[in-house]
Every structure is written in C-alpha cells, then in structure tokens.
Design a protein around this motif. Structure first.
Motif, PDB file in Angstrom:
ATOM      1  N   UNK A 192     -11.561  88.431  60.200  1.00 32.25           N
ATOM      2  CA  UNK A 192     -11.005  88.352  58.367  1.00 32.25           C
ATOM      3  C   UNK A 192     -11.015  87.960  57.700  1.00 32.25           C
ATOM      4  N   UNK A 193     -10.268  86.722  57.873  1.00 34.27           N
ATOM      5  CA  UNK A 193      -9.247  85.802  56.800  1.00 34.27           C
ATOM      6  C   UNK A 193     -10.900  84.864  56.493  1.00 34.27           C
ATOM      7  N   UNK A 194     -11.954  85.010  57.554  1.00 34.15           N
ATOM      8  CA  UNK A 194     -12.992  83.561  56.774  1.00 34.15           C
ATOM      9  C   UNK A 194     -14.230  84.609  55.749  1.00 34.15           C
ATOM     10  N   UNK A 195     -13.264  85.917  56.134  1.00 27.62           N
ATOM     11  CA  UNK A 195     -14.406  86.934  55.546  1.00 27.62           C
ATOM     12  C   UNK A 195     -13.886  86.813  54.536  1.00 27.62           C
ATOM     13  N   UNK A 196     -12.890  87.414  53.992  1.00 29.17           N
ATOM     14  CA  UNK A 196     -12.068  87.082  52.751  1.00 29.17           C
ATOM     15  C   UNK A 196     -12.230  85.241  51.735  1.00 29.17           C
ATOM     16  N   UNK A 197     -12.648  84.582  52.163  1.00 30.55           N
ATOM     17  CA  UNK A 197     -12.299  83.270  52.197  1.00 30.55           C
ATOM     18  C   UNK A 197     -13.615  83.282  51.736  1.00 30.55           C
ATOM     19  N   UNK A 198     -15.115  84.085  52.441  1.00 29.23           N
ATOM     20  CA  UNK A 198     -16.447  83.848  51.710  1.00 29.23           C
ATOM     21  C   UNK A 198     -16.118  84.762  50.355  1.00 29.23           C
ATOM     22  N   UNK A 199     -15.130  85.596  50.777  1.00 27.15           N
ATOM     23  CA  UNK A 199     -15.395  86.945  49.642  1.00 27.15           C
ATOM     24  C   UNK A 199     -14.956  86.263  47.801  1.00 27.15           C
ATOM     25  N   UNK A 200     -13.896  85.005  48.043  1.00 24.80           N
ATOM     26  CA  UNK A 200     -13.309  84.163  47.647  1.00 24.80           C
ATOM     27  C   UNK A 200     -14.436  83.169  46.433  1.00 24.80           C
ATOM     28  N   UNK A 201     -15.039  82.334  48.000  1.00 25.06           N
ATOM     29  CA  UNK A 201     -16.134  82.030  47.258  1.00 25.06           C
ATOM     30  C   UNK A 201     -16.844  82.084  45.863  1.00 25.06           C
ATOM     31  N   UNK A 202     -17.228  83.266  46.205  1.00 25.69           N
ATOM     32  CA  UNK A 202     -17.997  84.249  45.867  1.00 25.69           C
ATOM     33  C   UNK A 202     -17.780  83.814  43.818  1.00 25.69           C
TER      34      UNK A 202
ATOM     35  N   UNK B  58     -22.299  92.426  51.504  1.00 22.79           N
ATOM     36  CA  UNK B  58     -22.514  92.289  53.671  1.00 22.79           C
ATOM     37  C   UNK B  58     -21.228  91.922  53.585  1.00 22.79           C
ATOM     38  N   UNK B  59     -20.570  91.137  53.086  1.00 20.75           N
ATOM     39  CA  UNK B  59     -19.386  90.966  53.407  1.00 20.75           C
ATOM     40  C   UNK B  59     -17.814  91.817  54.126  1.00 20.75           C
ATOM     41  N   UNK B  60     -18.463  92.488  52.537  1.00 22.46           N
ATOM     42  CA  UNK B  60     -17.561  94.134  52.207  1.00 22.46           C
ATOM     43  C   UNK B  60     -17.603  94.844  53.963  1.00 22.46           C
ATOM     44  N   UNK B  61     -18.513  94.621  53.993  1.00 23.84           N
ATOM     45  CA  UNK B  61     -19.614  95.268  55.381  1.00 23.84           C
ATOM     46  C   UNK B  61     -18.490  95.132  56.478  1.00 23.84           C
ATOM     47  N   UNK B  62     -18.757  93.630  56.693  1.00 25.97           N
ATOM     48  CA  UNK B  62     -17.863  92.941  57.934  1.00 25.97           C
ATOM     49  C   UNK B  62     -17.243  93.663  57.949  1.00 25.97           C
ATOM     50  N   UNK B  63     -16.270  93.325  56.853  1.00 25.66           N
ATOM     51  CA  UNK B  63     -14.763  94.095  56.545  1.00 25.66           C
ATOM     52  C   UNK B  63     -13.975  95.322  57.343  1.00 25.66           C
ATOM     53  N   UNK B  64     -15.559  96.209  56.806  1.00 26.27           N
ATOM     54  CA  UNK B  64     -14.558  97.291  57.496  1.00 26.27           C
ATOM     55  C   UNK B  64     -15.355  97.593  59.048  1.00 26.27           C
ATOM     56  N   UNK B  65     -15.715  96.632  59.783  1.00 28.81           N
ATOM     57  CA  UNK B  65     -15.341  96.354  60.966  1.00 28.81           C
ATOM     58  C   UNK B  65     -14.474  96.063  61.929  1.00 28.81           C
ATOM     59  N   UNK B  66     -13.266  96.940  62.560  1.00 28.38           N
ATOM     60  CA  UNK B  66     -12.460  96.909  63.156  1.00 28.38           C
ATOM     61  C   UNK B  66     -11.939  95.727  63.749  1.00 28.38           C
TER      62      UNK B  66
END
Length: 52
Positions: free
Chosen positions: A40-50, A27-35
């Motif tokens: 994006x920084x917060x999304x990347x941090x969420x991915x790192x927290x996984x 889901x986070x990867x799909x969110x990052x696909x949105x231009x």
C-alpha cells in the motif's frame, strides 16, 4: 497481495506511462481497496507521483 491488486497496479502503471493520469489514479485506488495489498505504501507513492 492478491492477483486482483497486482492487476490493478500493473494497469495503473501502464496507464501512467501512456499519459492517462486519471485512469492510473482510478486503477491505483482499486488496488488500495484490496485488504491484502501488502504494498500500500508503494501504491500511495505512485498516486502522489501523479500530481493529481
């Protein structure tokens, strides 16, 4: 941030809280696909927290 990116973010957060780390990651990867994802920084941090 478009509604689509927000929806993917929320879904990812819910999946992460329920213990579905792989689903949250997708889901986070799909969110990052949105231009127009201005968080994006917060999304990347969420991915790192996984820890995946």
């Amino acid at each position: 941030m478009t509604r689509k990116a927000i929806s993917w973010e929320i879904l990812g957060i819910c999946q992460q809280l329920c213990g579905d780390r792989h689903g949250a990651y997708q889901s986070y990867l799909h969110a990052l696909d949105d231009d127009f994802n201005y968080f994006k920084h917060a999304t990347v941090e969420r991915i790192d927290s996984l820890g995946i």
